[in-house]
Design a protein around this motif. Structure first.
Motif, mmCIF file in Angstrom:
data_model
loop_
_atom_site.group_PDB
_atom_site.id
_atom_site.type_symbol
_atom_site.label_atom_id
_atom_site.label_comp_id
_atom_site.label_asym_id
_atom_site.label_seq_id
_atom_site.Cartn_x
_atom_site.Cartn_y
_atom_site.Cartn_z
ATOM 1 N N ASP A 88 6.891 -17.171 56.155
ATOM 2 C CA ASP A 88 7.009 -17.277 54.705
ATOM 3 C C ASP A 88 7.315 -15.907 54.110
ATOM 4 O OD1 ASP A 88 6.501 -19.977 54.579
ATOM 5 O OD2 ASP A 88 4.328 -19.695 54.442
ATOM 6 N N ALA A 89 8.119 -15.918 53.074
ATOM 7 C CA ALA A 89 8.418 -14.679 52.368
ATOM 8 C C ALA A 89 7.164 -14.198 51.631
ATOM 9 C CB ALA A 89 9.565 -14.899 51.378
ATOM 10 N N ALA A 90 7.157 -12.917 51.280
ATOM 11 C CA ALA A 90 5.996 -12.338 50.595
ATOM 12 C C ALA A 90 5.732 -13.035 49.262
ATOM 13 C CB ALA A 90 6.224 -10.841 50.381
ATOM 14 N N SER A 91 6.808 -13.442 48.573
ATOM 15 C CA SER A 91 6.624 -14.113 47.277
ATOM 16 C C SER A 91 5.915 -15.454 47.436
ATOM 17 C CB SER A 91 7.977 -14.309 46.594
ATOM 18 O OG SER A 91 8.817 -15.125 47.397
ATOM 19 N N VAL A 92 6.181 -16.144 48.544
ATOM 20 C CA VAL A 92 5.523 -17.426 48.796
ATOM 21 C C VAL A 92 4.042 -17.206 49.029
ATOM 22 C CG1 VAL A 92 5.392 -19.420 50.344
ATOM 23 C CG2 VAL A 92 7.620 -18.464 49.712
ATOM 24 N N ARG A 93 3.705 -16.188 49.820
ATOM 25 C CA ARG A 93 2.291 -15.899 50.081
ATOM 26 C C ARG A 93 1.561 -15.511 48.801
ATOM 27 N NH1 ARG A 93 4.556 -13.451 54.663
ATOM 28 N NH2 ARG A 93 4.360 -11.375 53.735
ATOM 29 N N LEU A 94 2.231 -14.773 47.925
ATOM 30 C CA LEU A 94 1.602 -14.393 46.658
ATOM 31 C C LEU A 94 1.326 -15.610 45.783
ATOM 32 C CD1 LEU A 94 3.582 -11.143 45.730
ATOM 33 C CD2 LEU A 94 1.182 -11.316 46.390
ATOM 34 N N GLN A 95 2.269 -16.557 45.766
ATOM 35 C CA GLN A 95 2.063 -17.775 44.991
ATOM 36 C C GLN A 95 0.898 -18.601 45.550
ATOM 37 O OE1 GLN A 95 3.307 -19.102 42.207
ATOM 38 N NE2 GLN A 95 4.459 -17.232 41.831
ATOM 39 N N GLN A 96 0.784 -18.669 46.871
ATOM 40 C CA GLN A 96 -0.318 -19.402 47.480
ATOM 41 C C GLN A 96 -1.659 -18.770 47.124
ATOM 42 O OE1 GLN A 96 0.862 -19.294 51.581
ATOM 43 N NE2 GLN A 96 1.970 -21.242 51.458
#
Length: 203
Positions: A16-24
């Motif tokens: 997962d991209a970093a932006s996806v992890r931040l959203q999670q």
């Protein structure tokens, strides 16, 4: 067979991209609420389950009723203990929801039972004692003077406190032997555990 048909499965794993992890992580954060909302939920009327039906004294038929908690009287010193854990199966998890509470002017009038209404009359009929007189609305205003904080998990942690000095009106942080001034904006945190209020007209 799995390797011959599909190849190396590890190569198909997509990071997962970093932006996806931040959203999670953002979605896992506990939401905030106000102390007033906590009281509204605490005193909210609830429908009893069919298993909790009560027997009507007149018709002798089980009735599915409702239950509602109300505050009858309020003390000069109001201590509010926030629930900071959630039971999941056999495990308890600490709650870190930010509960926004006022430092001055907590109005408890909306959460006190109205004694002139049917609910207050029913309690008065069942109770052998004489209910106290209804206090004027100004007697329901409270000001915060201390907060107990808990830092850590359910297995262990550390307690600190914020207290308002009655002489200079400023807030101070107490952490073991260390005492330092804090701004009013820093008093309401996710670590708040017990709130200490004093009735304004009793000060």
């Amino acid at each position: 067979t799995l390797h011959s048909l599909f190849g190396n499965i590890q190569e198909e794993v997509v990071e997962d991209a970093a932006s996806v992890r931040l959203q999670q992580q953002a979605h896992r954060q506990q939401p905030s609420c106000t102390l007033d909302e906590c009281f509204q939920l605490y005193t909210k009327e609830e429908q009893l389950a069919p298993d909790d039906a009560w027997c009507c004294p007149h018709c002798k038929v089980p009735q599915q009723g409702t239950v509602k908690l109300s505050l009858w009287t309020l003390p000069d010193i109001l201590i509010i203990h926030l629930k900071r854990f959630r039971q999941v199966a056999e495990h308890r998890h600490k709650l870190t929801t930010l509960v926004k509470f006022p430092l001055r002017g907590l109005d408890m009038a909306p959460h006190v039972a109205q004694r002139g209404q049917a609910g207050g009359q029913t309690v008065g009929c069942w109770a052998p004692w004489q209910p106290p007189l209804c206090l004027p609305p100004r007697d329901y205003l409270y000001d915060l003077y201390a907060v107990c904080n808990h830092h850590g998990s359910m297995q262990g942690g550390h307690y600190t406190a914020y207290c308002c000095n009655a002489l200079d009106g400023r807030w101070y942080s107490y952490d073991d032997s260390r005492v330092e001034g804090v701004r009013e904006a820093e008093v309401s945190t996710r670590s708040a555990y017990i709130l200490f209020y004093q009735r304004r007209n009793a000060i």
